[in-house]
Design a protein around this motif. Structure first.
Motif, PDB file in Angstrom:
ATOM      1  N   HIS A  62       0.820  -1.205   0.000  1.00  0.00           N
ATOM      2  CA  HIS A  62       0.000   0.000   0.000  1.00  0.00           C
ATOM      3  C   HIS A  62       0.861   1.266   0.000  1.00  0.00           C
ATOM      4  O   HIS A  62       0.390   2.339  -0.384  1.00  0.00           O
ATOM      5  CB  HIS A  62      -0.904   0.024   1.231  1.00  0.00           C
ATOM      6  CG  HIS A  62      -1.982  -1.016   1.223  1.00  0.00           C
ATOM      7  ND1 HIS A  62      -3.015  -1.016   0.322  1.00  0.00           N
ATOM      8  CD2 HIS A  62      -2.170  -2.102   2.012  1.00  0.00           C
ATOM      9  CE1 HIS A  62      -3.816  -2.054   0.562  1.00  0.00           C
ATOM     10  NE2 HIS A  62      -3.319  -2.720   1.583  1.00  0.00           N
ATOM     11  N   THR A 381      -8.088   1.723  -5.832  1.00  0.00           N
ATOM     12  CA  THR A 381      -7.174   2.407  -4.917  1.00  0.00           C
ATOM     13  C   THR A 381      -5.868   2.751  -5.599  1.00  0.00           C
ATOM     14  O   THR A 381      -5.390   2.012  -6.465  1.00  0.00           O
ATOM     15  CB  THR A 381      -6.896   1.531  -3.677  1.00  0.00           C
ATOM     16  OG1 THR A 381      -5.947   2.200  -2.821  1.00  0.00           O
ATOM     17  CG2 THR A 381      -6.366   0.166  -4.064  1.00  0.00           C
ATOM     18  N   ARG A 386      -6.285   3.137   1.092  1.00  0.00           N
ATOM     19  CA  ARG A 386      -7.508   3.934   1.046  1.00  0.00           C
ATOM     20  C   ARG A 386      -8.253   3.761  -0.272  1.00  0.00           C
ATOM     21  O   ARG A 386      -7.680   3.359  -1.281  1.00  0.00           O
ATOM     22  CB  ARG A 386      -7.183   5.411   1.262  1.00  0.00           C
ATOM     23  CG  ARG A 386      -6.651   5.717   2.661  1.00  0.00           C
ATOM     24  CD  ARG A 386      -6.480   7.227   2.856  1.00  0.00           C
ATOM     25  NE  ARG A 386      -5.941   7.534   4.173  1.00  0.00           N
ATOM     26  CZ  ARG A 386      -6.655   7.722   5.262  1.00  0.00           C
ATOM     27  NH1 ARG A 386      -7.970   7.615   5.209  1.00  0.00           N
ATOM     28  NH2 ARG A 386      -6.087   8.007   6.415  1.00  0.00           N
ATOM     29  N   ILE A 387      -9.526   4.110  -0.238  1.00  0.00           N
ATOM     30  CA  ILE A 387     -10.366   4.105  -1.440  1.00  0.00           C
ATOM     31  C   ILE A 387     -10.173   5.470  -2.101  1.00  0.00           C
ATOM     32  O   ILE A 387     -10.907   6.424  -1.828  1.00  0.00           O
ATOM     33  CB  ILE A 387     -11.846   3.865  -1.072  1.00  0.00           C
ATOM     34  CG1 ILE A 387     -11.979   2.568  -0.268  1.00  0.00           C
ATOM     35  CG2 ILE A 387     -12.726   3.819  -2.319  1.00  0.00           C
ATOM     36  CD1 ILE A 387     -13.308   2.415   0.445  1.00  0.00           C
ATOM     37  N   ASN A 388      -9.166   5.586  -2.928  1.00  0.00           N
ATOM     38  CA  ASN A 388      -8.755   6.911  -3.414  1.00  0.00           C
ATOM     39  C   ASN A 388      -8.529   6.951  -4.926  1.00  0.00           C
ATOM     40  O   ASN A 388      -7.796   7.801  -5.422  1.00  0.00           O
ATOM     41  CB  ASN A 388      -7.490   7.370  -2.689  1.00  0.00           C
ATOM     42  CG  ASN A 388      -6.366   6.345  -2.752  1.00  0.00           C
ATOM     43  OD1 ASN A 388      -6.432   5.382  -3.493  1.00  0.00           O
ATOM     44  ND2 ASN A 388      -5.327   6.555  -1.939  1.00  0.00           N
ATOM     45  N   GLU A 389      -9.183   6.040  -5.660  1.00  0.00           N
ATOM     46  CA  GLU A 389      -9.071   6.035  -7.119  1.00  0.00           C
ATOM     47  C   GLU A 389     -10.446   6.210  -7.746  1.00  0.00           C
ATOM     48  O   GLU A 389     -11.421   5.564  -7.347  1.00  0.00           O
ATOM     49  CB  GLU A 389      -8.453   4.721  -7.592  1.00  0.00           C
ATOM     50  CG  GLU A 389      -8.330   4.571  -9.110  1.00  0.00           C
ATOM     51  CD  GLU A 389      -7.158   5.338  -9.694  1.00  0.00           C
ATOM     52  OE1 GLU A 389      -7.220   6.586  -9.683  1.00  0.00           O
ATOM     53  OE2 GLU A 389      -6.191   4.685 -10.130  1.00  0.00           O
ATOM     54  N   SER A 444     -15.165   3.011  -4.929  1.00  0.00           N
ATOM     55  CA  SER A 444     -14.204   3.910  -5.567  1.00  0.00           C
ATOM     56  C   SER A 444     -14.368   5.293  -4.961  1.00  0.00           C
ATOM     57  O   SER A 444     -15.337   5.569  -4.247  1.00  0.00           O
ATOM     58  CB  SER A 444     -14.423   3.957  -7.079  1.00  0.00           C
ATOM     59  OG  SER A 444     -15.702   4.488  -7.382  1.00  0.00           O
ATOM     60  N   SER A 445     -13.419   6.183  -5.247  1.00  0.00           N
ATOM     61  CA  SER A 445     -13.514   7.532  -4.697  1.00  0.00           C
ATOM     62  C   SER A 445     -14.592   8.352  -5.400  1.00  0.00           C
ATOM     63  O   SER A 445     -15.140   9.296  -4.845  1.00  0.00           O
ATOM     64  CB  SER A 445     -12.166   8.253  -4.792  1.00  0.00           C
ATOM     65  OG  SER A 445     -11.800   8.440  -6.147  1.00  0.00           O
ATOM     66  N   TYR A 468     -11.976   8.046   0.093  1.00  0.00           N
ATOM     67  CA  TYR A 468     -10.784   8.345   0.873  1.00  0.00           C
ATOM     68  C   TYR A 468     -10.776   7.715   2.261  1.00  0.00           C
ATOM     69  O   TYR A 468      -9.897   7.993   3.065  1.00  0.00           O
ATOM     70  CB  TYR A 468     -10.536   9.860   0.959  1.00  0.00           C
ATOM     71  CG  TYR A 468     -10.011  10.416  -0.330  1.00  0.00           C
ATOM     72  CD1 TYR A 468      -8.654  10.544  -0.554  1.00  0.00           C
ATOM     73  CD2 TYR A 468     -10.888  10.767  -1.356  1.00  0.00           C
ATOM     74  CE1 TYR A 468      -8.174  11.010  -1.765  1.00  0.00           C
ATOM     75  CE2 TYR A 468     -10.419  11.236  -2.571  1.00  0.00           C
ATOM     76  CZ  TYR A 468      -9.059  11.355  -2.770  1.00  0.00           C
ATOM     77  OH  TYR A 468      -8.588  11.813  -3.972  1.00  0.00           O
ATOM     78  N   ILE A 471      -9.774   1.192   3.455  1.00  0.00           N
ATOM     79  CA  ILE A 471     -10.499   0.132   2.766  1.00  0.00           C
ATOM     80  C   ILE A 471     -11.232  -0.765   3.764  1.00  0.00           C
ATOM     81  O   ILE A 471     -12.436  -1.019   3.631  1.00  0.00           O
ATOM     82  CB  ILE A 471      -9.526  -0.702   1.909  1.00  0.00           C
ATOM     83  CG1 ILE A 471      -8.985   0.150   0.753  1.00  0.00           C
ATOM     84  CG2 ILE A 471     -10.213  -1.956   1.384  1.00  0.00           C
ATOM     85  CD1 ILE A 471      -7.849  -0.498  -0.007  1.00  0.00           C
TER      86      ILE A 471
END
Length: 497
Positions: A62, A381, A386-389, A444-445, A468, A471
């Motif tokens: 990560h 991600t 984090r869920i940042n994609e 997803s973000s 964000y 996860i």
């Protein structure tokens, strides 16, 4: 997947691209540089060795990046699934590179990448041939890198045929991580995978070639174990050839001290030009791969986050940045700047403890429900746990299985980028829907209404409500809402676009 037992302090919900709160320090018999306390001395020693290596630690992937330098084009075996190619920017698989490098070119590129990719922690030689067979180029590359960046980890990937000849040198160079590709322990099966090998200046074929390769692989693994070098064994799952046999491979490598087993699916298309691709050998389905991995789980530490990287891959797993560092765009004199790397590691020191505490908390919540329900969750991600994609920008999705056993990363699915120049592609979405077979929820973000609706029609619920968030925190909340009667309240504090 196994990680050392670690005690951490309180969590912070700040997104990874913000400065997080430092976790509280708790007691322990040994401590890592990331504020994590390990309660077992043996585990502590291992954790110190794998904590920054994205391939040897699921948690590390990560945060930390690897760079493969394509300095070893020569190979001493032929695999039916391999075709070493150059300048193949659209193919993402082992054995492929845009250009082969000299050791001097590799060093220049490593310095350029290390200055601009602060996540970089590992330099590896993974071909595009064999690192141990093209040994002089491998050694020259590592000597230069170790001289200029002494804190970076060095590792190799090899087929194992020439490995026994170089174990002492690997130890002398402080190479602590070695990956060996072992696809069989039965020469009759091996003869179906390897047409020929070159050993002792002679060419061998058929069962005799497979027998020699098997014996050399086992010897190399045993020698590495005696020297205390951590080994990861890669095995390519080939349906109808070695799929059921890999259970036996797993037993052999476990008994000889391998640290980790990584079973990866065969990649085989006619366009790749491999023997298997041209003869129509099928690839395993995701459910077949997972079933085999589940069968092996518990015998040895399993790797489930492998991306089957190119021989010139750069960046976090799943986020290849090789195209950003074309050799002709790099100055002949590179000024190596260590400040970004140092600042990044300080950030990770705090954030990592937060993420692990959140993961433990979420798992505790899931297990406490005692439900027999299961969920399969796909996550977009960029890293940091984090869920940042954005869904439209994702090229791969991490897949988590949730049950009374907890929340576990079980693999990933490659997808085509949905949004090109800000416009969604219908044909691409169709491919993504196929890749999401068996998935219950997609996180997803950000995701648009159109793809969300299409996914819902196929039974996949898509959400950006946890943008964000960590996860495991999001997945734990969803599982509690699904099977525990608790509302899935998003806890994300980051931006939603």
């Amino acid at each position: 997947m196994w990680e050392p037992e670690i005690k951490v302090g309180t969590t912070s919900s700040a997104p990874f691209d913000r400065a997080p709160m430092a976790p509280a320090m708790l007691g322990g018999r040994a401590s890592s540089s990331y504020g994590l306390s390990v309660t077992d001395d043996k585990d502590a020693r291992i954790w110190e060795r794998i904590k920054d290596h994205p391939c040897f630690s699921e948690q590390a992937h990560h945060y930390f990046a690897r760079m493969h330098v394509a300095v070893a084009p020569a190979c001493n075996i032929q695999c039916n699934y391999c075709n070493r190619k150059y300048d193949c920017t659209n193919e993402s698989r082992p054995g492929v590179a845009s250009v082969k490098l000299t050791p001097d070119q590799a060093l220049r590129k490593v310095l350029a990448v290390a200055s601009k990719v602060p996540e970089l922690s590992v330099i590896g030689v993974a071909g595009p041939g064999d690192a141990c067979y093209d040994w002089r180029k491998t050694v020259a590359t590592f000597e230069g890198v170790a001289r200029e960046i002494p804190d970076i980890k060095l590792c190799i990937s090899t087929n194992g045929l020439a490995l026994p000849d170089h174990v002492d040198e690997l130890a002398d160079m402080n190479i602590d991580h070695v990956t060996i590709t072992i696809n069989m322990v039965d020469p009759e099966i091996g003869a179906k995978i390897y047409p020929w090998i070159i050993h002792g200046h002679r060419r061998y074929t058929g069962i005799e070639a497979a027998r020699i390769l098997h014996e050399r692989q086992m010897l190399g693994l045993e020698l590495l174990t005696k020297r205390g070098i951590l080994t990861k064994i890669n095995s390519v799952m080939i349906p109808g050839v070695n799929d059921t046999h890999l259970v036996e491979v797993n037993r052999w490598i476990r008994d000889r001290g391998a640290f980790m087993h990584n079973v990866v699916p065969l990649i085989s298309k006619p366009s790749h030009g491999t023997y298997y691709g041209l003869t129509g050998q099928r690839c395993p389905e995701p459910f077949e791969l997972k079933a085999l991995q589940d069968c092996l789980d518990g015998n040895i530490k399993l790797m489930r986050h492998c991306q089957q990287c190119r021989a010139d891959a750069i960046g976090l797993l799943g986020g290849d940045r090789e195209r950003e560092f074309a050799l002709d765009q790099i100055s002949t004199k590179v000024e190596f700047d260590t400040s970004k790397r140092e600042a990044y590691r300080k950030l990770v020191q705090h954030e990592r403890g937060d993420q692990l505490a959140a993961k433990l908390d979420a798992n505790k919540t899931v297990k406490s429900l005692g439900s027999s329900g299961t969920l399969a969750v796909a996550v977009a991600t960029k890293g940091g746990g984090r869920i940042n994609e954005h869904f439209g920008q994702a090229r791969e999705l991490q897949v988590y299985a949730v049950s009374r056993k907890g929340i576990n990363l079980v693999g990933h699915r490659k997808v085509e980028q949905y949004c090109l120049v800000g416009i969604g592609e219908k044909a691409t979405l169709d491919h993504t829907i196929v890749a999401l077979d068996g998935i219950d929820i997609l996180l997803s973000s950000k995701i648009g209404d159109c793809p969300k609706k299409r996914l819902a029609e196929t039974g996949v619920r898509a959400s950006d409500a946890f943008s964000y968030d960590y996860i495991e925190t999001a997945i734990g909340a969803l599982y509690a809402a699904e099977f525990g009667g608790k509302p899935a309240m998003p806890t994300a504090l980051g931006p939603s676009n």
